[in-house]
Design a protein around this motif. Structure first.
Motif, PDB file in Angstrom:
ATOM      1  N   LYS A   1      47.537  44.123  22.834  1.00 44.09           N
ATOM      2  CA  LYS A   1      48.619  45.360  23.333  1.00 44.09           C
ATOM      3  C   LYS A   1      48.638  45.692  24.267  1.00 44.09           C
ATOM      4  CE  LYS A   1      51.224  48.499  20.645  1.00 44.09           C
ATOM      5  NZ  LYS A   1      51.283  49.748  19.250  1.00 44.09           N
ATOM      6  N   ALA A   2      47.401  46.440  24.894  1.00 47.53           N
ATOM      7  CA  ALA A   2      47.271  47.173  25.834  1.00 47.53           C
ATOM      8  C   ALA A   2      48.491  46.142  26.679  1.00 47.53           C
ATOM      9  CB  ALA A   2      46.632  47.808  26.788  1.00 47.53           C
ATOM     10  N   LEU A   3      47.371  45.208  26.989  1.00 47.75           N
ATOM     11  CA  LEU A   3      47.905  44.199  27.987  1.00 47.75           C
ATOM     12  C   LEU A   3      49.159  43.536  27.873  1.00 47.75           C
ATOM     13  CD1 LEU A   3      44.006  42.939  28.175  1.00 47.75           C
ATOM     14  CD2 LEU A   3      45.552  44.026  30.486  1.00 47.75           C
TER      15      LEU A   3
ATOM     16  N   GLN B   1      27.996  26.585  33.426  1.00 43.48           N
ATOM     17  CA  GLN B   1      27.222  25.206  33.155  1.00 43.48           C
ATOM     18  C   GLN B   1      28.658  24.899  33.772  1.00 43.48           C
ATOM     19  OE1 GLN B   1      27.286  26.072  28.528  1.00 43.48           O
ATOM     20  NE2 GLN B   1      25.546  26.797  29.043  1.00 43.48           N
ATOM     21  N   GLN B   2      29.740  25.179  34.173  1.00 44.31           N
ATOM     22  CA  GLN B   2      31.009  24.068  34.724  1.00 44.31           C
ATOM     23  C   GLN B   2      30.944  24.875  35.895  1.00 44.31           C
ATOM     24  OE1 GLN B   2      32.976  22.321  31.795  1.00 44.31           O
ATOM     25  NE2 GLN B   2      30.579  22.649  30.885  1.00 44.31           N
ATOM     26  N   GLY B   3      30.467  25.192  36.377  1.00 38.16           N
ATOM     27  CA  GLY B   3      30.219  25.572  37.876  1.00 38.16           C
ATOM     28  C   GLY B   3      31.873  25.519  38.599  1.00 38.16           C
ATOM     29  N   VAL B   4      32.678  27.123  37.967  1.00 35.97           N
ATOM     30  CA  VAL B   4      33.430  27.812  37.731  1.00 35.97           C
ATOM     31  C   VAL B   4      33.484  28.899  37.879  1.00 35.97           C
ATOM     32  CG1 VAL B   4      35.401  26.472  36.179  1.00 35.97           C
ATOM     33  CG2 VAL B   4      34.455  28.577  35.344  1.00 35.97           C
ATOM     34  N   PRO B   5      33.917  30.261  38.790  1.00 36.00           N
ATOM     35  CA  PRO B   5      34.288  31.512  38.945  1.00 36.00           C
ATOM     36  C   PRO B   5      33.356  32.182  37.400  1.00 36.00           C
ATOM     37  CG  PRO B   5      35.764  30.582  40.060  1.00 36.00           C
ATOM     38  CD  PRO B   5      35.337  29.695  39.307  1.00 36.00           C
ATOM     39  N   VAL B   6      33.663  33.587  37.762  1.00 35.99           N
ATOM     40  CA  VAL B   6      33.488  34.312  36.409  1.00 35.99           C
ATOM     41  C   VAL B   6      33.825  36.174  37.029  1.00 35.99           C
ATOM     42  CG1 VAL B   6      31.080  34.766  36.220  1.00 35.99           C
ATOM     43  CG2 VAL B   6      32.732  35.130  34.283  1.00 35.99           C
ATOM     44  N   LEU B   7      34.176  36.846  36.064  1.00 37.98           N
ATOM     45  CA  LEU B   7      34.559  38.091  36.464  1.00 37.98           C
ATOM     46  C   LEU B   7      34.510  38.828  35.023  1.00 37.98           C
ATOM     47  CD1 LEU B   7      35.604  40.291  38.764  1.00 37.98           C
ATOM     48  CD2 LEU B   7      37.267  39.608  37.761  1.00 37.98           C
ATOM     49  N   ALA B   8      34.492  39.971  35.403  1.00 36.38           N
ATOM     50  CA  ALA B   8      34.341  40.503  34.067  1.00 36.38           C
ATOM     51  C   ALA B   8      35.190  42.383  34.365  1.00 36.38           C
ATOM     52  CB  ALA B   8      33.373  41.681  33.147  1.00 36.38           C
ATOM     53  N   LEU B   9      35.743  42.787  33.605  1.00 36.26           N
ATOM     54  CA  LEU B   9      37.575  43.879  34.047  1.00 36.26           C
ATOM     55  C   LEU B   9      36.876  44.250  32.733  1.00 36.26           C
ATOM     56  CD1 LEU B   9      39.706  41.965  35.603  1.00 36.26           C
ATOM     57  CD2 LEU B   9      38.005  42.983  36.430  1.00 36.26           C
ATOM     58  N   ARG B  10      36.271  45.520  32.311  1.00 36.62           N
ATOM     59  CA  ARG B  10      35.728  46.536  30.746  1.00 36.62           C
ATOM     60  C   ARG B  10      36.195  47.808  31.614  1.00 36.62           C
ATOM     61  NH1 ARG B  10      35.302  43.155  26.082  1.00 36.62           N
ATOM     62  NH2 ARG B  10      34.925  41.299  27.238  1.00 36.62           N
ATOM     63  N   VAL B  11      36.732  48.225  30.662  1.00 26.95           N
ATOM     64  CA  VAL B  11      36.612  49.511  30.800  1.00 26.95           C
ATOM     65  C   VAL B  11      36.070  50.323  29.179  1.00 26.95           C
ATOM     66  CG1 VAL B  11      39.164  51.829  30.026  1.00 26.95           C
ATOM     67  CG2 VAL B  11      39.156  49.106  31.321  1.00 26.95           C
ATOM     68  N   VAL B  12      35.626  51.199  29.447  1.00 24.37           N
ATOM     69  CA  VAL B  12      35.059  52.494  28.628  1.00 24.37           C
ATOM     70  C   VAL B  12      35.275  52.784  27.388  1.00 24.37           C
ATOM     71  CG1 VAL B  12      33.192  54.293  28.278  1.00 24.37           C
ATOM     72  CG2 VAL B  12      33.115  52.425  30.305  1.00 24.37           C
TER      73      VAL B  12
ATOM     74  N   GLN C   1      47.036  49.987  32.434  1.00 25.02           N
ATOM     75  CA  GLN C   1      47.045  49.427  34.238  1.00 25.02           C
ATOM     76  C   GLN C   1      46.258  48.210  35.095  1.00 25.02           C
ATOM     77  OE1 GLN C   1      44.957  52.882  36.307  1.00 25.02           O
ATOM     78  NE2 GLN C   1      45.993  54.472  35.294  1.00 25.02           N
ATOM     79  N   LEU C   2      45.377  47.926  34.736  1.00 24.24           N
ATOM     80  CA  LEU C   2      45.677  46.521  34.647  1.00 24.24           C
ATOM     81  C   LEU C   2      46.005  45.318  34.874  1.00 24.24           C
ATOM     82  CD1 LEU C   2      41.270  45.988  33.633  1.00 24.24           C
ATOM     83  CD2 LEU C   2      41.869  45.920  35.905  1.00 24.24           C
ATOM     84  N   ARG C   3      46.718  45.197  33.988  1.00 29.71           N
ATOM     85  CA  ARG C   3      47.815  44.265  33.485  1.00 29.71           C
ATOM     86  C   ARG C   3      48.813  44.018  34.504  1.00 29.71           C
ATOM     87  NH1 ARG C   3      52.904  45.175  29.297  1.00 29.71           N
ATOM     88  NH2 ARG C   3      53.781  43.498  30.003  1.00 29.71           N
ATOM     89  N   ARG C   4      49.067  45.499  35.050  1.00 31.08           N
ATOM     90  CA  ARG C   4      49.476  45.099  36.832  1.00 31.08           C
ATOM     91  C   ARG C   4      49.312  44.431  37.447  1.00 31.08           C
ATOM     92  NH1 ARG C   4      51.304  50.454  33.690  1.00 31.08           N
ATOM     93  NH2 ARG C   4      50.445  51.390  34.686  1.00 31.08           N
TER      94      ARG C   4
END
Length: 225
Positions: A8-10, A143-154, A211-214
């Protein structure tokens, strides 16, 4: 992401579990539900749909005492099953420019919820925060050879104890199940103040997710989320 509140926030108005949402430009989004198995299925769904990167967006529990609800973590590595998976430096730097107060470091992924402060303390030397989904996505990306990123909010701080009603009174997407939720609350009515605090903490996390959504929608990289 795992939770309906995160979705919902996103900006996901209608929750269609494990379905691929067009998130603007070339981005895709799947609401996985909680846990590693659900995250793995979501990641595979995204890759099948043509994703060229995997981004784990959502909430986490703090392991460090200086992290507060609403704080953003953009980890440089994700720890999962005794392995260390680096996140994509280009993506990390891009979001750190937009969120200069975000914390770097490591994110720990575990197959279970850390509900007790003493449990969290055991892992405090390893990482900033803990979640349940990013690790398996990082392994899949490797495994698939693609980049990864994590955006995690406390959401919960290092000294927060998660009441049973939060752990067992909700469905796989974090939505309260009235009868189950009430049953656990009746067993421990003293948990009500903590539940109210967690609700307030979730609101702070949702504000950061908005804010991350924007930022995601402004991001020029063609990344699947």
């Amino acid at each position: 992401m795992a939770l309906a509140a995160e979705a919902k926030a996103l900006g996901v108005a209608t929750l269609c579990p494990e379905s691929v949402h067009d998130y603007g430009r070339d981005d895709l989004l799947v609401v996985s539900g909680m846990g590693a198995d659900a995250a793995r299925r979501a990641g595979q769904t995204l890759l099948t749909a043509g994703a060229e990167a995997l981004v784990s967006v959502g909430t986490a529990g703090a392991l460090q005492p200086d992290l507060q609800p609403g704080d953003l973590c953009i980890p440089e590595q994700i720890l999962w099953q005794s392995q260390n998976f680096p996140t994509a430096p280009v993506l990390v730097e891009s979001f750190q420019r937009r969120f200069p107060t975000a914390r770097a470091g490591a994110l720990l992924s575990l197959p279970q919820v850390l509900s007790d402060p003493q449990e969290k303390a055991k892992y405090a030397e390893q990482a900033l925060a803990v979640d349940m989904e990013s690790g398996v996505l990082a392994a899949l990306a490797a495994q698939q050879g693609v980049p990864v990123l994590a955006l995690r909010v406390v959401i919960d701080t290092h000294d927060t104890r998660l009441p049973d009603a939060v752990r067992y009174g909700v469905d796989a997407y974090g939505r309260p199940q009235p009868l189950r939720f009430l049953r656990y609350l009746l067993r421990r009515p003293q948990d009500l103040p903590q539940l109210l605090r967690l609700g307030q903490q979730m609101q702070k996390a949702q504000a950061t997710l908005r804010q991350l959504r924007r930022a995601i929608q402004m991001e020029e990289c063609a990344c699947a989320r």
